[in-house]
Scaffold this motif. Structure first.
Motif, PDB file in Angstrom:
ATOM      1  N   LYS A  19      17.226  29.303  33.456  1.00 54.81           N
ATOM      2  CA  LYS A  19      17.075  30.131  34.643  1.00 54.81           C
ATOM      3  C   LYS A  19      18.067  29.720  35.735  1.00 54.81           C
ATOM      4  O   LYS A  19      18.531  28.583  35.767  1.00 54.81           O
ATOM      5  N   PRO A  20      18.389  30.647  36.664  1.00 57.10           N
ATOM      6  CA  PRO A  20      19.276  30.286  37.777  1.00 57.10           C
ATOM      7  C   PRO A  20      18.555  29.430  38.811  1.00 57.10           C
ATOM      8  O   PRO A  20      17.450  29.750  39.234  1.00 57.10           O
ATOM      9  N   ALA A  21      19.200  28.323  39.202  1.00 63.35           N
ATOM     10  CA  ALA A  21      18.665  27.429  40.233  1.00 63.35           C
ATOM     11  C   ALA A  21      19.831  26.670  40.842  1.00 63.35           C
ATOM     12  O   ALA A  21      20.897  26.563  40.232  1.00 63.35           O
ATOM     13  N   PRO A  22      19.669  26.140  42.069  1.00 64.67           N
ATOM     14  CA  PRO A  22      20.791  25.505  42.761  1.00 64.67           C
ATOM     15  C   PRO A  22      21.381  24.320  42.004  1.00 64.67           C
ATOM     16  O   PRO A  22      20.655  23.482  41.451  1.00 64.67           O
ATOM     17  N   ALA A  23      22.717  24.280  41.998  1.00 67.89           N
ATOM     18  CA  ALA A  23      23.463  23.170  41.408  1.00 67.89           C
ATOM     19  C   ALA A  23      24.607  22.814  42.360  1.00 67.89           C
ATOM     20  O   ALA A  23      25.170  23.684  43.019  1.00 67.89           O
ATOM     21  N   ILE A  24      24.947  21.520  42.434  1.00 63.32           N
ATOM     22  CA  ILE A  24      26.016  21.056  43.315  1.00 63.32           C
ATOM     23  C   ILE A  24      27.369  21.406  42.707  1.00 63.32           C
ATOM     24  O   ILE A  24      27.612  21.170  41.517  1.00 63.32           O
ATOM     25  N   ILE A  25      28.269  21.968  43.526  1.00 62.82           N
ATOM     26  CA  ILE A  25      29.609  22.327  43.061  1.00 62.82           C
ATOM     27  C   ILE A  25      30.647  21.858  44.084  1.00 62.82           C
ATOM     28  O   ILE A  25      30.300  21.380  45.165  1.00 62.82           O
ATOM     29  N   ASP A  26      31.913  22.023  43.725  1.00 69.07           N
ATOM     30  CA  ASP A  26      33.041  21.705  44.622  1.00 69.07           C
ATOM     31  C   ASP A  26      32.958  20.282  45.161  1.00 69.07           C
ATOM     32  O   ASP A  26      33.159  20.031  46.349  1.00 69.07           O
ATOM     33  N   GLY A  27      32.652  19.345  44.263  1.00 66.79           N
ATOM     34  CA  GLY A  27      32.621  17.950  44.679  1.00 66.79           C
ATOM     35  C   GLY A  27      31.580  17.620  45.712  1.00 66.79           C
ATOM     36  O   GLY A  27      31.732  16.690  46.506  1.00 66.79           O
ATOM     37  N   GLY A  28      30.504  18.388  45.715  1.00 68.22           N
ATOM     38  CA  GLY A  28      29.424  18.137  46.658  1.00 68.22           C
ATOM     39  C   GLY A  28      29.530  18.924  47.942  1.00 68.22           C
ATOM     40  O   GLY A  28      28.703  18.777  48.834  1.00 68.22           O
ATOM     41  N   ALA A  29      30.553  19.789  48.046  1.00 71.99           N
ATOM     42  CA  ALA A  29      30.740  20.546  49.284  1.00 71.99           C
ATOM     43  C   ALA A  29      29.668  21.600  49.485  1.00 71.99           C
ATOM     44  O   ALA A  29      29.299  21.920  50.612  1.00 71.99           O
ATOM     45  N   ARG A  30      29.170  22.166  48.397  1.00 70.04           N
ATOM     46  CA  ARG A  30      28.179  23.239  48.515  1.00 70.04           C
ATOM     47  C   ARG A  30      27.379  23.326  47.217  1.00 70.04           C
ATOM     48  O   ARG A  30      27.627  22.573  46.270  1.00 70.04           O
ATOM     49  N   SER A  31      26.427  24.230  47.196  1.00 70.86           N
ATOM     50  CA  SER A  31      25.645  24.461  45.990  1.00 70.86           C
ATOM     51  C   SER A  31      25.593  25.948  45.704  1.00 70.86           C
ATOM     52  O   SER A  31      25.774  26.777  46.600  1.00 70.86           O
ATOM     53  N   GLU A  32      25.354  26.282  44.450  1.00 73.78           N
ATOM     54  CA  GLU A  32      25.192  27.671  44.052  1.00 73.78           C
ATOM     55  C   GLU A  32      24.237  27.735  42.876  1.00 73.78           C
ATOM     56  O   GLU A  32      24.028  26.740  42.171  1.00 73.78           O
ATOM     57  N   ASP A  33      23.649  28.895  42.661  1.00 71.39           N
ATOM     58  CA  ASP A  33      22.756  29.062  41.520  1.00 71.39           C
ATOM     59  C   ASP A  33      23.554  29.059  40.218  1.00 71.39           C
ATOM     60  O   ASP A  33      24.563  29.760  40.095  1.00 71.39           O
ATOM     61  N   GLN A  34      23.099  28.246  39.274  1.00 71.47           N
ATOM     62  CA  GLN A  34      23.687  28.196  37.943  1.00 71.47           C
ATOM     63  C   GLN A  34      22.574  28.131  36.917  1.00 71.47           C
ATOM     64  O   GLN A  34      21.465  27.689  37.211  1.00 71.47           O
ATOM     65  N   ALA A  35      22.886  28.552  35.717  1.00 66.12           N
ATOM     66  CA  ALA A  35      21.917  28.451  34.625  1.00 66.12           C
ATOM     67  C   ALA A  35      21.593  26.979  34.377  1.00 66.12           C
ATOM     68  O   ALA A  35      22.486  26.154  34.205  1.00 66.12           O
ATOM     69  N   GLY A  36      20.320  26.652  34.406  1.00 65.47           N
ATOM     70  CA  GLY A  36      19.911  25.268  34.165  1.00 65.47           C
ATOM     71  C   GLY A  36      19.968  24.387  35.387  1.00 65.47           C
ATOM     72  O   GLY A  36      19.830  23.161  35.271  1.00 65.47           O
ATOM     73  N   GLY A  37      20.159  24.956  36.569  1.00 72.24           N
ATOM     74  CA  GLY A  37      20.178  24.149  37.789  1.00 72.24           C
ATOM     75  C   GLY A  37      18.909  23.323  37.930  1.00 72.24           C
ATOM     76  O   GLY A  37      17.814  23.799  37.614  1.00 72.24           O
ATOM     77  N   GLY A  38      19.053  22.086  38.370  1.00 74.54           N
ATOM     78  CA  GLY A  38      17.901  21.218  38.570  1.00 74.54           C
ATOM     79  C   GLY A  38      17.645  20.225  37.458  1.00 74.54           C
ATOM     80  O   GLY A  38      16.816  19.314  37.622  1.00 74.54           O
ATOM     81  N   VAL A  39      18.346  20.350  36.321  1.00 67.66           N
ATOM     82  CA  VAL A  39      18.052  19.468  35.191  1.00 67.66           C
ATOM     83  C   VAL A  39      18.501  18.031  35.436  1.00 67.66           C
ATOM     84  O   VAL A  39      18.098  17.118  34.700  1.00 67.66           O
ATOM     85  N   CYS A  40      19.314  17.805  36.474  1.00 64.67           N
ATOM     86  CA  CYS A  40      19.732  16.435  36.771  1.00 64.67           C
ATOM     87  C   CYS A  40      18.559  15.573  37.223  1.00 64.67           C
ATOM     88  O   CYS A  40      18.636  14.348  37.168  1.00 64.67           O
ATOM     89  N   GLN A  41      17.475  16.207  37.695  1.00 62.93           N
ATOM     90  CA  GLN A  41      16.277  15.429  38.002  1.00 62.93           C
ATOM     91  C   GLN A  41      15.725  14.794  36.726  1.00 62.93           C
ATOM     92  O   GLN A  41      15.187  13.687  36.753  1.00 62.93           O
ATOM     93  N   VAL A  42      15.906  15.483  35.623  1.00 63.29           N
ATOM     94  CA  VAL A  42      15.442  14.965  34.329  1.00 63.29           C
ATOM     95  C   VAL A  42      16.340  13.823  33.864  1.00 63.29           C
ATOM     96  O   VAL A  42      15.856  12.760  33.455  1.00 63.29           O
ATOM     97  N   SER A  43      17.658  14.025  33.907  1.00 64.58           N
ATOM     98  CA  SER A  43      18.574  12.963  33.467  1.00 64.58           C
ATOM     99  C   SER A  43      18.467  11.735  34.365  1.00 64.58           C
ATOM    100  O   SER A  43      18.544  10.597  33.878  1.00 64.58           O
ATOM    101  N   SER A  44      18.258  11.935  35.665  1.00 65.62           N
ATOM    102  CA  SER A  44      18.134  10.799  36.585  1.00 65.62           C
ATOM    103  C   SER A  44      16.853  10.008  36.332  1.00 65.62           C
ATOM    104  O   SER A  44      16.851   8.765  36.351  1.00 65.62           O
ATOM    105  N   THR A  45      15.752  10.716  36.097  1.00 65.61           N
ATOM    106  CA  THR A  45      14.488  10.034  35.814  1.00 65.61           C
ATOM    107  C   THR A  45      14.576   9.266  34.506  1.00 65.61           C
ATOM    108  O   THR A  45      14.110   8.119  34.408  1.00 65.61           O
ATOM    109  N   LEU A  46      15.191   9.878  33.494  1.00 68.48           N
ATOM    110  CA  LEU A  46      15.361   9.188  32.217  1.00 68.48           C
ATOM    111  C   LEU A  46      16.263   7.973  32.374  1.00 68.48           C
ATOM    112  O   LEU A  46      16.027   6.921  31.764  1.00 68.48           O
ATOM    113  N   TYR A  47      17.299   8.081  33.192  1.00 69.92           N
ATOM    114  CA  TYR A  47      18.197   6.953  33.459  1.00 69.92           C
ATOM    115  C   TYR A  47      17.412   5.759  33.995  1.00 69.92           C
ATOM    116  O   TYR A  47      17.609   4.618  33.555  1.00 69.92           O
ATOM    117  N   ASN A  48      16.496   6.003  34.933  1.00 68.11           N
ATOM    118  CA  ASN A  48      15.683   4.922  35.475  1.00 68.11           C
ATOM    119  C   ASN A  48      14.789   4.301  34.405  1.00 68.11           C
ATOM    120  O   ASN A  48      14.626   3.075  34.350  1.00 68.11           O
TER     121      ASN A  48
END
Length: 214
Positions: free
Chosen positions: A42-71
């Motif tokens: 689904k479309p959800a916000p993702a960081i783009i342009d080196g952190g300058a802004r965000s936009e909706d992308q397919a799969g936005g938000g999944v970094c919360q999963v990778s970050s939690t797994l990293y911990n």
């Protein structure tokens, strides 16, 4: 947003139940597959342009999963093969303890450096991501690992704000497209404990979050 929660749950479910044999490497991108609308993301916000802004992308938000797994992987004392931080510090995880991913470019990988299989259990409860890594007890002199991080200092933007002249606008018109802001450096640590007593502290990594000239 409901779409972000959907993506997080979908990603967590795809990781849940993964078994890694000794010597095998886990890849977040290989496990999740490409995040595309055709594959049900689904479309959800993702960081783009080196952190300058965000936009909706397919799969936005999944970094919360990778970050939690990293911990969880750090607390299990498994070998980190590849981890990259976000451009910006995020609110849901301590500085220096995040792990970003992006389809086809940025991955999060770790290796089962133990002598037995490990099982990854993941679930979402009350909109929080949880991961458990099951395997044999630690073989060293410790029985627990705790994580911490500290702010080291600011990173100043280089150069003045970039100004773009738009002659289609009336005189005096001004709009800030990207705000000027400082970046930051964070240091992360692993603390090894035995029976609640601290044995030693090991530096994990130094993470630099980008500054924006604006």
């Amino acid at each position: 947003r409901d779409t972000r929660v959907y993506n997080v749950k979908k990603a967590t479910n795809l990781v849940n139940g993964t078994v890694l044999h000794p010597g095998e490497t886990f890849s977040m991108n290989d496990t999740l597959g490409p995040r595309t609308y055709a594959r049900g993301w689904k479309p959800a916000p993702a960081i783009i342009d080196g952190g300058a802004r965000s936009e909706d992308q397919a799969g936005g938000g999944v970094c919360q999963v990778s970050s939690t797994l990293y911990n969880a992987v750090l607390k299990a004392d498994l070998q980190i093969v590849y981890r990259r931080a976000h451009s910006n510090k995020l609110g849901y995880v301590a500085g220096g303890l995040d792990a970003t991913i992006n389809t086809g470019t940025i991955d999060f990988k770790f290796k089962n450096n133990t002598k037995t299989d490990i099982l990854i259990v993941g679930y979402v409860k009350n909109n929080e991501v949880h991961f458990e890594i099951h395997g044999e007890p630690f073989s060293g002199d410790f029985d627990e690992i705790r994580l911490s991080s500290k702010y080291i200092g600011a990173v100043k933007p280089e150069g003045e704000m970039k100004v773009i002249v738009d002659e289609t606008k009336a005189p005096g018109y001004k709009k800030i497209d990207v705000a000027r802001r400082n970046g930051a450096k964070w240091q992360a640590y692993k603390h090894y404990y035995k029976d609640g007593k601290l044995l030693r502290t090991v530096t994990i990594d130094t993470t630099t979050y980008r500054a924006q000239r604006g």
